[in-house]
Design an enzyme around this catalytic site. Structure first.
Site, mmCIF file in Angstrom:
data_model
loop_
_atom_site.group_PDB
_atom_site.id
_atom_site.type_symbol
_atom_site.label_atom_id
_atom_site.label_comp_id
_atom_site.label_asym_id
_atom_site.label_seq_id
_atom_site.Cartn_x
_atom_site.Cartn_y
_atom_site.Cartn_z
ATOM 1 N N CYS A 2 0.819 -1.206 0.000
ATOM 2 C CA CYS A 2 0.000 0.000 0.000
ATOM 3 C C CYS A 2 0.860 1.267 0.000
ATOM 4 C CB CYS A 2 -0.881 0.044 1.236
ATOM 5 S SG CYS A 2 -1.886 -1.423 1.411
ATOM 6 N N ARG A 27 4.753 0.688 -6.041
ATOM 7 C CA ARG A 27 4.667 -0.219 -4.893
ATOM 8 C C ARG A 27 3.679 -1.358 -5.143
ATOM 9 N NH1 ARG A 27 6.752 2.091 -0.209
ATOM 10 N NH2 ARG A 27 5.336 0.968 1.144
ATOM 11 N N TRP A 76 -3.091 -2.510 -1.663
ATOM 12 C CA TRP A 76 -2.690 -3.836 -2.112
ATOM 13 C C TRP A 76 -3.408 -4.787 -1.167
ATOM 14 C CZ3 TRP A 76 0.060 -8.164 -0.367
ATOM 15 C CH2 TRP A 76 0.578 -9.007 -1.358
ATOM 16 N N ASN A 102 -1.394 1.066 5.951
ATOM 17 C CA ASN A 102 -0.551 0.076 5.299
ATOM 18 C C ASN A 102 -0.102 -0.894 6.379
ATOM 19 O OD1 ASN A 102 1.386 -1.376 3.927
ATOM 20 N ND2 ASN A 102 2.860 0.300 3.794
ATOM 21 N N GLY A 103 -0.406 -2.171 6.211
ATOM 22 C CA GLY A 103 -0.017 -3.162 7.222
ATOM 23 C C GLY A 103 -1.167 -4.107 7.480
ATOM 24 N N GLU A 484 17.634 -16.266 -10.608
ATOM 25 C CA GLU A 484 17.168 -14.884 -10.808
ATOM 26 C C GLU A 484 16.549 -14.714 -12.199
ATOM 27 O OE1 GLU A 484 16.456 -12.449 -9.185
ATOM 28 O OE2 GLU A 484 16.627 -10.664 -10.427
ATOM 29 N N LYS A 488 12.795 -13.399 -12.816
ATOM 30 C CA LYS A 488 12.458 -12.207 -13.620
ATOM 31 C C LYS A 488 11.430 -12.576 -14.686
ATOM 32 C CE LYS A 488 13.537 -9.506 -11.720
ATOM 33 N NZ LYS A 488 14.292 -9.518 -10.516
ATOM 34 N N GLU A 491 7.896 -13.294 -13.115
ATOM 35 C CA GLU A 491 7.176 -12.198 -12.454
ATOM 36 C C GLU A 491 6.671 -11.138 -13.427
ATOM 37 O OE1 GLU A 491 9.335 -9.903 -9.515
ATOM 38 O OE2 GLU A 491 11.181 -10.127 -10.641
ATOM 39 N N HIS A 507 18.232 -35.327 -12.241
ATOM 40 C CA HIS A 507 17.567 -35.972 -11.094
ATOM 41 C C HIS A 507 16.071 -35.661 -11.056
ATOM 42 C CE1 HIS A 507 21.427 -37.278 -9.585
ATOM 43 N NE2 HIS A 507 21.880 -36.075 -9.895
ATOM 44 N N LYS A 603 6.226 -3.665 -4.566
ATOM 45 C CA LYS A 603 7.652 -3.353 -4.539
ATOM 46 C C LYS A 603 8.253 -3.594 -3.168
ATOM 47 C CE LYS A 603 11.536 -1.889 -6.137
ATOM 48 N NZ LYS A 603 12.251 -2.908 -6.919
#
Ligand code: F6R
Length: 608
Positions: A2, A27, A76, A102-103, A484, A488, A491, A507, A603
């Site tokens: 948020c 964000r 969010w 926010n939280g 990574e 990328k 996402e 394996h 973010k």
């Protein structure tokens, strides 16, 4: 997560807040809203979806330019689906108080039940509505708003950054913080509250970082900080932000992500500035002065920062022979980790606000273990709570997908490895000097290579954009880069991708290989090249298509060799990183995805 902005001052407050929300868009959010005092009452306007929807609603409402104080929010979703009703701000029963948050208030269900018994009714599924209604109830009993807010917050368990506006006090805002970021912007005849500095950077660079357990009250011409529990006033230092507005804008690039990938040469230069002795080429990390060499270093981080940490393990162990363990913060915090005297914890975080990473930091401190914070955002919680801070100097990273931050973290981890190695005397000066020179030359090399890398990425993206899944393979220090690369791709393009240690492929994952399941390999001409090549022959034998990042002069019979300039040892990672970033970027852009704000992502992950 948020985004919050609050304003009190001489400008029309609603446009200032809307502009602030735009700068906090990175964000991640799924709805947005604004509230402001209006003719003795409060106007609250909120909409699901992107900010354009809220702008349209504001236009329709008209008459929004008169307010000189307002608060606004991008949500969010945590509690309750992302719709108009659940969007913030939320109001108390009287409709005279509005709050953004926010939280997560963990005991919201108990508080809600308690309020319901008193006859309070609820319109939303959110924890925030419970909190503002609790403030509203206490307001009836308390002489001042600050007391009512203090009482409510003392009962709230969990994390919050909240801002509150009241119809009875136009021009004043109340805010408080516990484990979610909140910063005060100090202007002339105006003050700001926000989750992050870019929200108000065009107006002021003077900031006060609010700490846990602090309340802040702003009017146009004054601000005050109090202890949430006791309401005792607190002295706080005003700090000046040194980076500028341009650093938080796209600068002609189509996306922030692309701009940030291309900023990596500068990031490396900035990280090295002042850290290399001119004559001796020795590494200087004065921030770690007084800290002995660790018996073991435990790196704690999430996501991309965790992968940087995994890479750090390879270089620190190889160059300095200091044992390193790397832990995913959300696992570490509940694993009852064994930490012993002489060991140190290094937390890696771009934002410095990631809830799990912060929990790991606090856990280590509780056990008396020295904590080094490797972070980008100046004044963030990681920076303030760590015993020693190494700043990565990457500048603001706006794209949700982290790129230049990882590059800066890798530079700092390599410098750490070199400084440990020098202190232990385990690396000869020639090898160490060559690595330092290689790092110093890296910005120039990348500046030359990035445009061609982008072209290769673009061409390959067009060929492979239809794939449903990708396997990323790497070995040794290139294994974290395979992880990574896969992160990328998934996402931002929403194509499934899995990163694997190349030698581990037989394996299990080899069962997936067929002509429709491509492999993206990292096969640099290093000690492990022969091993990776054998793994790729196994893929080829099963009809799998292969793209491989490699160096000129190697023999590798695959569909698409992608040649990168050859550099020594661990420095190869700095050429691989932008290549995997650009490949993901070009695929996502080709598929028309929202590159800078991928769905469901935030973010700064300030909740668990
Ligand atoms: C991926 C990404 C995330 C972050 C993670 C940790 O592109 O951005 O995986 O790396 O959320 O964030 P920080 O580094 O801010 O702690």
């Amino acid at each position: 997560m948020c985004g919050i902005i609050g304003y009190s001052g001489h400008r029309p407050a609603v446009p200032v807040c809307m502009e602030g929300l735009r700068r906090l868009e990175y964000r991640g959010y799924d709805s947005a809203g604004v509230a402001f005092p209006n003719r003795g009452g409060l106007t609250v306007i909120k909409e699901p979806g992107k900010l354009g929807m809220l702008e349209q609603a504001l236009e329709k409402a008209g008459n929004v330019l008169g307010a000189t104080s307002a608060l606004a929010h991008t949500r969010w979703a945590t509690h309750g689906v992302p719709n108009q009703v659940n969007a913030h701000p939320h109001t108390d029963a009287s409709g005279k108080l509005a709050m953004v948050h926010n939280g997560i208030i963990e005991n919201f269900a108990e508080l809600k039940q308690e309020l319901a018994h008193k006859g309070v009714t609820f319109q939303t599924e959110t924890d925030t509505e419970v909190l503002v209604k609790l403030v509203g109830e206490y307001r009836k009993e308390c002489a001042t708003m600050r007391e009512a807010l203090s009482r409510a917050l003392t009962r709230a368990e969990g994390a919050y950054a909240v801002v509150l506006v009241s119809a009875d006090h136009p021009g004043r805002l109340w805010a408080a913080r516990k484990q979610s970021p909140l910063v005060l912007g100090v202007g002339v005849g105006e003050n700001f509250l926000a989750s992050d500095v870019p929200a108000f950077l065009p107006y002021t660079r003077e900031v006060v970082f609010i700490d846990d357990g602090e309340m802040v009250i702003i009017d146009a011409d004054r601000w005050q900080i109090l202890d949430v529990a006791t309401l005792a006033p607190k002295e706080k230092e005003v700090k000046t932000i040194t980076w500028d507005v341009q650093s938080a804008q796209k600068g002609g690039y189509k996306h922030f992500m692309l701009k940030e990938i291309f900023e990596q040469p500068k990031v490396i230069r900035d990280c090295l500035a002042g850290r290399i002795g001119q004559r001796t080429q020795s590494v200087k990390l004065p921030e770690l002065e007084g800290l002995p060499l660790p018996g073991r270093l435990v790196i704690v981080a999430c996501g991309t920062s965790y992968y940087a940490g995994l890479w750090g393990k390879y270089v620190i162990e190889k160059l300095a022979r200091v044992p390193v363990d790397v832990a995913i913060a959300s696992e570490f915090r509940y694993a009852d980790p064994i930490l012993s005297e002489g060991e140190q914890v290094l937390v890696v975080s771009q934002s410095g606000e990631t809830a799990d990473t912060l929990a790991g930091l606090r856990l280590a401190k509780e056990q008396g273990i020295p904590v080094i914070g490797l972070c980008n955002v100046v004044g963030s919680s990681v920076a303030r709570e760590s015993d020693h801070v190494l700043y990565t100097q990457a500048g603001p990273e706006i794209s949700v997908a982290s790129t230049k931050a990882m590059c800066s973290q890798m530079v700092m981890l390599l410098l750490l490895a070199l400084s440990y190695a020098a202190r232990k005397g385990v690396l000869d000066e020639e090898e160490s000097g060559a690595l330092v020179r290689g790092l110093q030359e890296m910005p120039g090399l990348l500046e030359e290579s990035l445009p061609a890398m982008r072209e290769s990425a673009k061409a390959l993206a067009r060929m492979y954009a239809e794939a449903d899944s990708f396997l990323y393979l790497g070995r040794g220090a290139c294994y974290p880069l395979a992880l990574e690369g896969a992160l990328k791709l998934k996402e931002i393009s929403y194509i499934h991708a899995e990163g694997y240690a190349a030698g581990e492929m037989k394996h299990g994952p080899i069962a997936l290989i067929d002509p429709r399941f491509p492999t993206f390999a990292i096969a640099l001409a290093d000690d492990l090249f022969g091993k990776v090549r054998s793994n790729l022959i196994e893929v080829k034998a099963r009809g799998g298509k292969i793209i491989a990042l490699t160096n000129p002069g190697v023999e590798l019979e695959i569909d698409h060799p992608w040649f990168l300039p050859k550099v020594a040892g661990p420095l190869g990672a700095f050429t691989v990183l932008p290549a995997v970033q650009l490949f993901a970027y070009e695929i996502a852009d080709y598929l028309g995805k929202d590159v800078d704000q991928p769905r469901n992502l935030a973010k700064s992950v300030t909740v668990e």
